[in-house]
Motif scaffolding. Structure first.
Motif, mmCIF file in Angstrom:
data_model
loop_
_atom_site.group_PDB
_atom_site.id
_atom_site.type_symbol
_atom_site.label_atom_id
_atom_site.label_comp_id
_atom_site.label_asym_id
_atom_site.label_seq_id
_atom_site.Cartn_x
_atom_site.Cartn_y
_atom_site.Cartn_z
ATOM 1 N N GLU A 1 -9.603 5.209 -3.248
ATOM 2 C CA GLU A 1 -10.026 5.106 -4.644
ATOM 3 C C GLU A 1 -8.821 4.972 -5.569
ATOM 4 O OE1 GLU A 1 -11.006 7.391 -2.525
ATOM 5 O OE2 GLU A 1 -13.119 6.856 -2.203
ATOM 6 N N GLU A 2 -7.764 5.744 -5.303
ATOM 7 C CA GLU A 2 -6.549 5.677 -6.122
ATOM 8 C C GLU A 2 -5.845 4.331 -5.949
ATOM 9 O OE1 GLU A 2 -5.263 10.412 -6.227
ATOM 10 O OE2 GLU A 2 -4.600 9.108 -4.580
ATOM 11 N N ALA A 3 -5.843 3.812 -4.719
ATOM 12 C CA ALA A 3 -5.228 2.511 -4.471
ATOM 13 C C ALA A 3 -5.962 1.405 -5.218
ATOM 14 C CB ALA A 3 -5.210 2.222 -2.966
ATOM 15 N N GLU A 4 -7.292 1.498 -5.232
ATOM 16 C CA GLU A 4 -8.074 0.492 -5.959
ATOM 17 C C GLU A 4 -7.822 0.582 -7.456
ATOM 18 O OE1 GLU A 4 -10.868 -2.531 -6.857
ATOM 19 O OE2 GLU A 4 -9.628 -2.007 -5.117
ATOM 20 N N PRO B 1 0.827 -1.216 0.000
ATOM 21 C CA PRO B 1 0.000 0.000 0.000
ATOM 22 C C PRO B 1 0.857 1.260 0.000
ATOM 23 C CG PRO B 1 -0.003 -1.050 2.161
ATOM 24 C CD PRO B 1 0.683 -1.995 1.232
ATOM 25 N N ASP B 2 0.391 2.224 -0.772
ATOM 26 C CA ASP B 2 1.071 3.526 -0.822
ATOM 27 C C ASP B 2 0.305 4.475 0.102
ATOM 28 O OD1 ASP B 2 2.088 6.029 -1.431
ATOM 29 O OD2 ASP B 2 2.355 5.572 -3.557
#
Length: 297
Positions: A32-35, A25-26
């Motif tokens: 939403e951006e991670a997904e 994970p960042d």
């Protein structure tokens, strides 16, 4: 079950999306951006897996005639093809049976479990394991189409052309279906049984099958002509009614690649260059089109 086997036969199936390696994970990304990042990685992994598969399958389409294990043609055996019942007379419901009807309820449970194990192995491309489950089942239930179909396709993947053709011919007689004809014709092509390739292709051409199935059959029929050195006729057959589409599907790519190969072998270099160039524009990693295009410059 049959739909799984048919997808493997004509080589026009969709692979399940592979699960990409776990992405750490960042902390700077929103949920939403991670997904979205995860979905991009998944799509990238799927493209890479599909490209690898397409490379193998497209090369098979043009190299079948060069198989070293295929038996040499026997003199005097090629003028007549196999005697087979016309499709208009085959495939009646009384010919085929359900597994329970063929062997009884008790034995059907055991055979169904073996069939499911074979199907699972086939889906995983473990064809030897699939055949270990299937071996003997066609004798126990010879009029059950799903058994003859999966047996034929498994034997085909194992390169046992004569036995595969026998099972697929039996399935044809039981069901009257033609969607497996490209595989059946390819079995005969590998054995240099040219008349049977022509007869199966003629039957398929008259069947009204989908454009994808017809494209597969046309590739095999043209390839058989090319194997015999009839390159101009092969190019003509594979070119018939074929135009480079604006939105290419897999069978368009396969047909274009096979046609480009035949054109190069026939000395039609500008046409081969055009086709390889189009394929590169569709997918620069498709099979070996970049290298082949470079060699034609």
């Amino acid at each position: 079950m049959g739909s799984v086997a048919r997808k493997g036969a004509a080589k026009i199936h969709e692979e399940p999306l592979p699960v990409p390696d776990e992405i750490p994970p960042d902390p700077d990304l929103t949920p939403e951006e991670a997904e979205e990042a995860r979905l991009r990685a998944e799509r990238r992994a799927a493209r890479q897996a599909r490209t690898k598969q397409l490379r193998s399958e497209a090369r098979e389409a043009v190299e079948r005639g060069n198989l070293t294990e295929a038996p040499a043609a026997k003199p005097g055996k090629q003028s007549r093809g196999r005697r087979r019942t016309p499709l208009s007379e085959s495939g009646s419901p009384s010919q085929s049976q359900k597994l329970e009807e063929a062997v009884g309820q008790r034995m059907a449970v055991t055979l169904r479990q073996r069939l499911e194990r074979a199907e699972d192995a086939y889906e995983q491309e473990d064809y030897r394991r699939a055949w270990r489950s299937l071996d003997g089942m066609t004798k126990e239930a010879p009029k059950v189409p799903e058994i003859r179909e999966l047996a034929g396709l498994t034997l085909y993947r194992l390169g046992r052309w004569d036995l595969a053709a026998r099972e697929l011919e039996a399935n044809r007689e039981l069901t009257g279906r033609t969607d497996l004809h490209p595989v059946l014709a390819d079995c005969y092509r590998a054995q240099r049984r040219w008349t049977d390739v022509e007869l199966i292709w003629a039957e398929l051409r008259a069947s009204g099958e989908s454009s994808a199935v017809l494209a597969e059959g046309r590739i095999v029929a043209a390839g058989a002509l090319g194997d015999r050195g009839e390159l101009i006729e092969a190019v003509r057959l594979l070119s018939a009614d074929f135009q480079l589409p604006r939105r290419a599907k897999e069978h368009h790519l396969r047909q274009a690649y096979a046609l480009a190969d035949l054109c190069e072998r026939a000395g039609e270099i500008p046409r081969a260059r055009e086709l390889f160039g189009w394929l590169r524009d569709q997918d620069e990693l498709y099979v070996d089109v970049a290298e082949r295009l470079e060699a034609l410059r």
